[in-house]
Design an enzyme around this catalytic site. Structure first.
Site, PDB file in Angstrom:
ATOM      1  N   CYS A 108       0.842  -1.202   0.000  1.00 24.78           N
ATOM      2  CA  CYS A 108       0.000   0.000   0.000  1.00 24.78           C
ATOM      3  C   CYS A 108       0.879   1.254   0.000  1.00 24.78           C
ATOM      4  O   CYS A 108       1.697   1.438   0.905  1.00 24.78           O
ATOM      5  CB  CYS A 108      -0.929   0.020   1.212  1.00 24.78           C
ATOM      6  SG  CYS A 108      -2.013   1.464   1.236  1.00 24.78           S
ATOM      7  N   LYS A 147       2.383  -9.403  -0.336  1.00 29.59           N
ATOM      8  CA  LYS A 147       2.187  -8.604  -1.546  1.00 29.59           C
ATOM      9  C   LYS A 147       3.111  -7.392  -1.437  1.00 29.59           C
ATOM     10  O   LYS A 147       3.022  -6.633  -0.471  1.00 29.59           O
ATOM     11  CB  LYS A 147       0.733  -8.163  -1.687  1.00 29.59           C
ATOM     12  CG  LYS A 147       0.436  -7.409  -2.982  1.00 29.59           C
ATOM     13  CD  LYS A 147      -1.063  -7.168  -3.133  1.00 29.59           C
ATOM     14  CE  LYS A 147      -1.373  -6.543  -4.496  1.00 29.59           C
ATOM     15  NZ  LYS A 147      -0.967  -5.135  -4.590  1.00 29.59           N
ATOM     16  N   ASN A 208       1.177  -8.320 -10.685  1.00 37.79           N
ATOM     17  CA  ASN A 208       0.135  -7.302 -10.546  1.00 37.79           C
ATOM     18  C   ASN A 208       0.593  -6.041 -11.277  1.00 37.79           C
ATOM     19  O   ASN A 208       1.717  -5.592 -11.093  1.00 37.79           O
ATOM     20  CB  ASN A 208      -0.100  -7.020  -9.056  1.00 37.79           C
ATOM     21  CG  ASN A 208      -1.246  -6.066  -8.801  1.00 37.79           C
ATOM     22  OD1 ASN A 208      -1.259  -5.363  -7.804  1.00 37.79           O
ATOM     23  ND2 ASN A 208      -2.230  -6.003  -9.684  1.00 37.79           N
TER      24      ASN A 208
END
Length: 484
Positions: A108, A147, A208
């Protein structure tokens, strides 16, 4: 049964998933996950959950995971943001029975993550990340995954990935952008970084970034060699992306709204999904865009969706033969299709910036926002103004509040200590005092408790009179022990 690791975990538990729906705050809720699974998604993540809040708040756990338990919603990975090994693991222990793996968010890039010290802002703290993953790998009955975002340098990104693998990470999702690449500065994700990581680690890797259609998925797998591909924006604008279809928008919207009837979620989530699905159409029908922003019930959203459908069907009926999509779109606006975010230059043009301003103008000046001119207000403030046209953002019209003597926050108007409620509560408790203005009655309650205790002591030794088994049946007065 020992938990599966690496390739075996991906192959057996995740059923060799290639098509993955990303964790998206307020957007990858159960209803959306079920819609995506119906149309090709093989694995879904929950929205990012805050580990500390999840640990301390049972309502947060219930609303974000426990109440959403659904047999169709598997395989499922729960994602947490955290920066403390113990907190992360304790939260994960409460979630592990409801999912197939726990993911640590290290990707994030938003300002809230910087303030909270989590997400991509932990990527330089390798010792902390090692401790978090080692402990999770040891304590949890399900695998731990991560991630991440990349560093500008490929070699450092590879070492970062290898460190996470060594610590116990069983699957790695690599977003091919740095933490600085976000919003209008996002740019193109680097598949070169992802390919390098895939070659350097032995655990499964998901890619991604740059995924707008099924062809992108296939090309990414071919170029990088990853096990699967994750989509966020592409999935939001076309839930049938993994099917390789571009359906009519109202088909997806109506199906989603039906699922929401069965699996309710906050209205803000539903509205946000329809804004994404109808994005191109709402550029045409501005009035309906305003109605969608203002509507306050699910039935109202269904009505707006129905009206959008009717407008589009009418437009299709009046369409001329050979007519092509406008605004450079690949399909007509009523068909699910990608939305490409404008870069800084395009955004400047959208905001009315001149050629000379493009390279100079950065964020809008604060005074421009505060004068109440809706054209210069931020998007968030424009939305608030749509919901309440009388709202003003002129600082001169805002009420002035007296400050708390202790911390500087606004004080309570009737506080006897001239403090905000938090500071007042601490002082009133410490001094056993009352503050009627804040509804704090420590002194009164203490005095009542003393009175109650005094009354209790006065009634602990009553005399008990009963007729004993003595000749003549005369009453015998018995006294309780301790009265003598």
């Amino acid at each position: 049964m020992p938990k599966l690791r690496g390739e075996a975990f991906w192959r057996e538990t995740l059923r060799s998933a290639h098509y993955v729906v990303a964790p998206m705050v307020d957007q990858s809720e159960l209803a959306w996950r079920l819609l995506s699974r119906r149309h090709g998604a093989q694995l879904c993540y929950t929205p990012m959950l805050h580990a500390q809040v999840f640990l301390r708040d049972p309502n947060y756990r219930r609303e974000n995971l426990y109440d959403e338990a659904c047999p169709e919603d598997r395989p499922l990975i729960v994602q947490f943001c955290a920066n403390d090994p113990e907190v992360f693991v304790q939260a994960a222990l409460l979630a592990q029975d409801y999912c197939d793996a726990i993911d640590l968010n290290l990707g994030c890039p938003q300002m809230i993550a910087k303030r909270g010290h989590y997400g991509a802002f932990l990527q330089e703290e390798w010792d902390l990340l090692q401790r978090m993953i080692l402990l999770a790998n040891e304590k949890l009955s399900v695998p731990i995954t991560c991630k991440i975002r990349v560093f500008p340098d490929i070699d450092k990104t590879v070492k970062y990935a290898q460190m996470l693998e060594k610590a116990g990470c069983q699957l790695l999702t690599v977003h091919g952008r740095t933490k600085e690449q976000k919003g209008p500065l996002a740019g193109v994700a680097s598949w070169e970084h992802i390919q390098a990581v895939r070659k350097a680690v032995s655990i499964p890797v998901f890619a991604n970034g740059n995924i707008q259609c099924l062809r992108d998925v296939e090309e990414c797998i071919r170029k990088t060699g990853v096990h699967g591909v994750m989509s966020a924006e592409g999935n939001l604008h076309n839930p049938a992306l993994f099917e390789g279809r571009n359906p009519l928008v109202w088909e997806m919207a109506e199906e989603y709204l039906e699922i929401v009837q069965k699996y309710p979620c906050p209205l803000s989530y539903v509205r946000a999904h329809l804004f994404k699905l109808w994005h191109h159409t709402l550029q045409v029908y501005h009035q309906l865009r305003e109605e969608l922003a203002k509507v306050k019930t699910l039935e109202g959203i269904v009505d707006v969706n129905r009206e959008l459908k009717l407008r589009c069907q009418e437009e299709i009926a009046n369409q001329k033969e050979g007519e092509k999509p406008k605004e450079g779109l690949p399909f007509f606006h009523w068909i699910c299709q990608p939305y490409i975010r404008p870069g800084p230059k395009e955004r400047c043009k959208e905001n009315g910036g001149s050629e000379s301003e493009k390279g100079v103008r950065g964020k809008r000046a604060l005074e421009d926002e505060e004068d109440g001119n809706s054209e210069l207000l931020s998007k968030n403030k424009q939305k608030k103004k749509l919901r309440n046209p009388n709202k003003t953002f002129d600082p001169s019209l805002k009420p002035k509040y007296a400050k708390c003597d202790q911390c500087g926050n606004p004080k309570g108007n009737k506080c006897v200590f001239n403090m905000c409620r938090g500071c007042c509560k601490k002082r009133a408790f410490k001094e056993t005092a009352d503050c009627p203005g804040h509804g704090l009655l420590f002194k009164t309650k203490y005095e009542k408790s003393l009175l109650w205790q005094s009354n209790q002591r006065g009634t602990q030794t009553p005399e008990v009179t009963r007729t004993g088994d003595v000749p003549g049946g005369e009453p015998v007065v018995l006294q309780e022990a301790g009265d003598a």
